[in-house]
Each structure stands twice: as C-alpha cells, then as structure tokens.
Design an enzyme around this catalytic site. Structure first.
Site, short mmCIF file in Angstrom:
data_model
loop_
_atom_site.label_atom_id
_atom_site.label_comp_id
_atom_site.label_asym_id
_atom_site.label_seq_id
_atom_site.Cartn_x
_atom_site.Cartn_y
_atom_site.Cartn_z
N GLU A 195 19.55 11.82 58.21
CA GLU A 195 18.20 12.36 58.46
C GLU A 195 17.18 11.87 57.43
OE1 GLU A 195 17.74 13.48 61.20
OE2 GLU A 195 19.76 14.03 61.78
N GLY A 196 17.37 10.66 56.96
CA GLY A 196 16.48 10.09 55.96
C GLY A 196 17.05 10.31 54.58
#
Length: 566
Positions: free
Chosen positions: A428-429
């Site tokens: 998610e980054g």
C-alpha cells in the site's frame, strides 16, 4: 498466551483522546450511539478472541496453496471467514443503502485492530473488501453498485486490488495491462499483475478484482490509466456467479510471513471487465481504495504490536532468570526488560491514537464536508500508515528480544509476529513513499495543516502545565521545534525535502505521540508513569530527527555507488 482484545483501551482513546463524540454528534453518524459502539466492540472482541486467534498459528504452519489452479486456504479459515461473514463484519462502515451499517470508519478501525491482532492473514480479506466497497461507492455506476455492493457487503463475494506488475511497482504509470473495448460496454483485459493479496480463495462465491489497465487511447503514465471491475465468475442475469472469466492464478508467492494469506500472480487473458469511474481516471478511483487501505494497513501494524506486546508481557511475567533488584523473580523486574516492555506499550498507544485521530478526521470530513477536516485526514494518513507499521515491526522485534533465545524458536510464536508484520511497511505504498507524500503533496498548502497541528499540541501543553509542568514544557518545546523545522522545510526544493522526509515523518509522530500521552495522563492518573516514560525517554528522539531533516540532500549523493561497493 491467549490474545485479549483491548476494548477498554479503545473506549479510553475514543472518549479522552480523539473525540469520537464529535463524530457521533453529526447527523450522518447519529445512529452510532454509545451503546451501539459498546456492543460492536464487545462482539468484535469475542469473535477475535474465540474464533480468529486460534487460527493464527495454523495459517502460519499450513500456508495457502495452489492445487490444480484452485487456491486452498489454511485449516480453519473457512470457519473463521464464515463467522466474519455471518456477523456482518464487512459492513461496518459501508452505506446503508446497499446493506451496510453506516457506522464510523473510526469504529471499523478498532474492529480491524482486534481482528488483525487475532489473525492478520485472514483479516486481510475484510480489509481489502472494505476498501473495494468504498471505491465502488464513490466511483462506480449505479448498475455496478447495485450488482456488486450488496454481495461484497454481505461477504458472499470478496474484493481485491490489482495495481502492481513486474515492471511497475511504485511507478504504477509503467503498467502494461491493456483494456480493449468489446463494443458492448465491456472491455477485454489482458496483462499480468503480481503481489495480489487474496487473489483467489475457496471461501467466497466470487472474487471481484479491481484492475488498473490502459485503454488504446490512454496517455503514457498515470494520466492514461483506467479502472475496471473484473470478476472471477461473470454474474448471470440474476446476479449469481456464472461463467468463468478469462483469468487465473499463475502462482502463489513463497513469503517471509503471512503464510495464510495467498499472494497471487494473476494472469488476465482477454478477461471481461466493466469500467469503474471515468476513462483515464482510474488512479483517482483506485486511490479512494488505497487511502482507506493505507489507514487500514497502519492499523495492521498496531494490531501486531498489540499481539506481540501481550505475548512478551506474559512471557516476562513468567520467565525467571537471574537476580533482579527484588531478588529472585521474573525477568520483568530486570531494568532492561522493563524498558523494552514500557516502550512497546508506549509506542502502541501512540500509534493507535494517531491512527484513530486520522480515522476521526476522515469521518468528520465525510459527515460535514469540511475542507479543513479533509485536509487534516489527508495529512495524517501517511503518518498513520508509516509510523504505525514501523511501530508494528519494532514492537514485534522487541518481543522476540524479550523472549531471548526462545524468541528465535518458532514454537514460542514470537517470531511469527515479526515475520507477519514486516510486509506492512512495504505494501500500500512503502513507508518511504508515505514520507515523500507527506513533505511533497501534503505540503502544497505551505505547511498550514502542520502548523495547525503544532498549535493544537502547544495549546494542550499549556493547559497541562499546572498539573505536569515538566512534561508539558517538554511537549510544548518539541512542538515548537517541529514548527520551526516545518517553516524551513517548505522553503526547500523537493529533493531536499525528500532526503529528510522519513526523519520528518517520524519526528511528527514522536510529537503527536507525546501529545496523546500527555492527554492520557490528564484524563487518568494511572497513565502518568507511561506518559512520563514516553515524554522523557522517547520524545527527545525528535531533536536528532529534525537535525537530519535540515541536512537535506547535501552530501547524500557524495556517497557514490562506487563508495558503497568498496
């Protein structure tokens, strides 16, 4: 050691730290009365303790596997997922118009915290599905909403997100997956996606993939990307899972942790998909899901921190080794073991408070339409994701250390926490990307949100001076140093900001964490010793971090590849 859900901690943070009452006072969340919140927390605690926690070890020892193209899940996961589905736990924050409960996102975060502590691998299904629900609510056509949302909310179907490709990780704009119009409103999706959590399962009737792909006229980079709903089984005219779509799981990754969660390589060979949102606007739609998921992943870090702390505390209270200041006794009476446990507890409280403060800001933004609340939520999101997952890794690491040599032995269970949580700083980054987002996109306001947060910390510290003069003074001074560094930061070019971004995010979290500990001490005298530990022993780290920030990129590129290799 059996997991025990920290329900009282959630109540305390909601009541005294983040102000859930301001959320439930809005018309949108008026149904979230105190008794409803209490009932949800207690029921989620029972599910987590009694049903999900016993599955955690089985998921680690008996990973999901690919058997003749079918994903077979870990022992007991079918029963665990059935309990999640039957309890309606996918639906907490979803809109009532499609069967959701419409409760605050902050309450959903508390539930996810408990479920993640109990069995993080299985908990990924509701987390991903909840993110997909929100993306569809905001961006899908009425027809797609009517077909997919009731089934996702009920848990009959599950959701995934498909961004990453072998050559396109953080640089999503480099993706090669194609979407060709079929002429009937559908699209043929062709390409390969990797790192797809729960890309398939044998638990639900259908698996619904949100896939990023490029139309024939899509511009290069992220501006030319569109988003598509691509189900495993194409719904028939009655909305039931029908014909198999042209997609498959090529393989499952062999991972460091989260063995019970199948991470798939997905192949799409002209699979039928339906566009979600506008053409070439896929990243905006996907970011709705990702922003939800980033806070959710931060909560996963807290969840593992809580579980690892409980595990270590139980061990330290039972294990006897050597002479302590009290004579022969458990290792918890050794100064360094006490230090580790205090830090684990203090970091977990700070991280949980930051995440729930972010969730409350998200709720208030949705409930009021206030740009100020939305900006606050946007600013806190990268801090919540990065700091909370860093805390998860650090607390799990310390949990192994508390166990000593037995922490390195798998049978104690301490190592699994460390292995399972490690990915949360990556997916998610990555946390580096979160920090760059904080000092880049989130500073496009010239630092206004940062300044407001510093002012809030200082106002609260001033109010606490009469009771806790030394602690309040330390917190006020730290917020002032942070404000001054922010003033410097917003005048620098982007690469200088990026060079110090990780240190800046951590320093901001340190100051916010100390602020929340000071608030906690003001609300409950019993919390003063932990607040003192956090403020006197952890908060001073912010000074060194801010010194790193002010170095910028100077000297960084003097460390050449040749120097690194020598």
């Amino acid at each position: 050691m059996a997991y025990r859900a920290p329900v009282a901690e959630f109540r305390f943070i909601f009541d005294h730290i983040v102000g859930l009452d301001q959320v439930t006072a809005t018309p949108r969340f008026a149904d979230a009365a105190a008794e409803t919140v209490e009932a949800v927390l207690n029921e989620a605690a029972r599910l987590s303790e009694n049903v999900l926690a016993p599955l955690n070890r089985a998921g680690d020892l008996h990973p999901a596997r690919l058997d003749n193209g079918i994903v077979r899940t870990s022992p007991g996961f079918a029963e665990g997922f059935a309990a999640i589905r039957e309890g309606g736990w996918m639906a907490i924050a979803a809109g009532p118009e499609h069967g959701g409960m419409g409760l605050p996102f902050a309450l959903s975060c508390a539930v996810n915290d408990m479920m993640g502590s109990a069995c993080l691998a299985l908990h990924l299904i509701p987390l991903l599905t909840q993110g997909q629900i929100e993306a569809l609510e905001h961006h899908a056509s009425d027809a797609i909403k009517a077909l997919y949302l009731p089934r996702l909310i009920s848990g009959e179907w599950t959701g995934t997100m498909n961004l990453t490709e072998p050559q396109a990780g953080t640089d999503v704009g480099a993706l090669r997956t194609r979407a060709e119009p079929n002429g009937d409103g559908t699209y043929a999706i062709t390409g390969q996606k990797i790192f797809i959590s729960w890309g398939d399962n044998d638990l639900a009737e259908n698996v619904c993939h949100l896939v990023l792909a490029r139309l024939p006229d899509g511009a290069p980079g992220t501006r030319g990307i569109s988003l598509f709903m691509v189900p495993k089984l194409i719904p028939d005219e009655n909305g039931r899972p029908g014909q198999r779509n042209s997609l498959k799981v090529v393989s499952l990754e062999h991972k460091m942790g989260l063995h019970g969660s199948p991470t798939a390589v997905m192949q799409y060979d002209g699979a039928t998909g339906w566009m979600v949102g506008e053409p070439h606007k896929g990243m905006a739609a996907m970011f709705t899901m990702m922003n939800n998921a980033r806070v959710g992943v931060g909560v996963q870090g807290i969840a593992i921190a809580e579980a690892a702390f409980q595990h270590a505390l139980a061990f330290a209270q039972d294990r006897r080794q050597g002479m302590t200041p009290k004579g022969e006794g458990p290792i918890i009476d050794h100064a360094d073991v006490r230090r580790m446990l205090a830090q684990m507890k203090a970091e977990t409280f700070a991280a949980r408070s930051i995440a729930l403060a972010c969730a409350v800001a998200i709720d208030m933004g949705h409930a009021t339409g206030s740009a100020d609340w939305a900006a606050r939520a946007a600013f806190l999101t990268p801090i919540a994701k990065a700091y909370c997952t860093d805390v998860g890794c650090e607390v799990a690491h310390q949990g192994v250390q508390v166990h000593g040599g037995m922490g390195f032995v798998e049978e104690t269970g301490a190592a699994q926490f460390s292995r399972d949580v490690r990915v949360t700083t990556i997916y998610e980054g990555t946390n580096g990307i979160q920090a760059m987002d904080l000092v880049g996109r989130k500073m496009m306001d010239g630092g206004e949100v940062a300044y407001r947060l510093c002012e809030e910390v200082q106002d609260a510290a001033e109010a606490a001076r009469a009771r806790f003069p030394d602690l309040a003074g330390d917190v006020w001074a730290a917020a002032e140093s942070l404000r001054e560094c922010t003033e410097w930061l917003v005048t620098q070019d982007l690469n200088d900001r990026f060079a110090g971004s990780v240190a800046y995010l951590r320093a901001f979290a340190r100051v916010l964490g100390a602020h929340y500990h000071l608030m906690a001490a003001g609300a409950d005298d019993a919390r003063l010793p932990l607040a003192r530990f956090a403020i006197r022993r952890l908060l001073p780290e912010h000074a060194g971090l801010l010194a790193q920030v002010r170095e910028g990129a100077a000297g960084l590129y003097d460390v050449t590849p040749e120097a690194l290799a020598s």
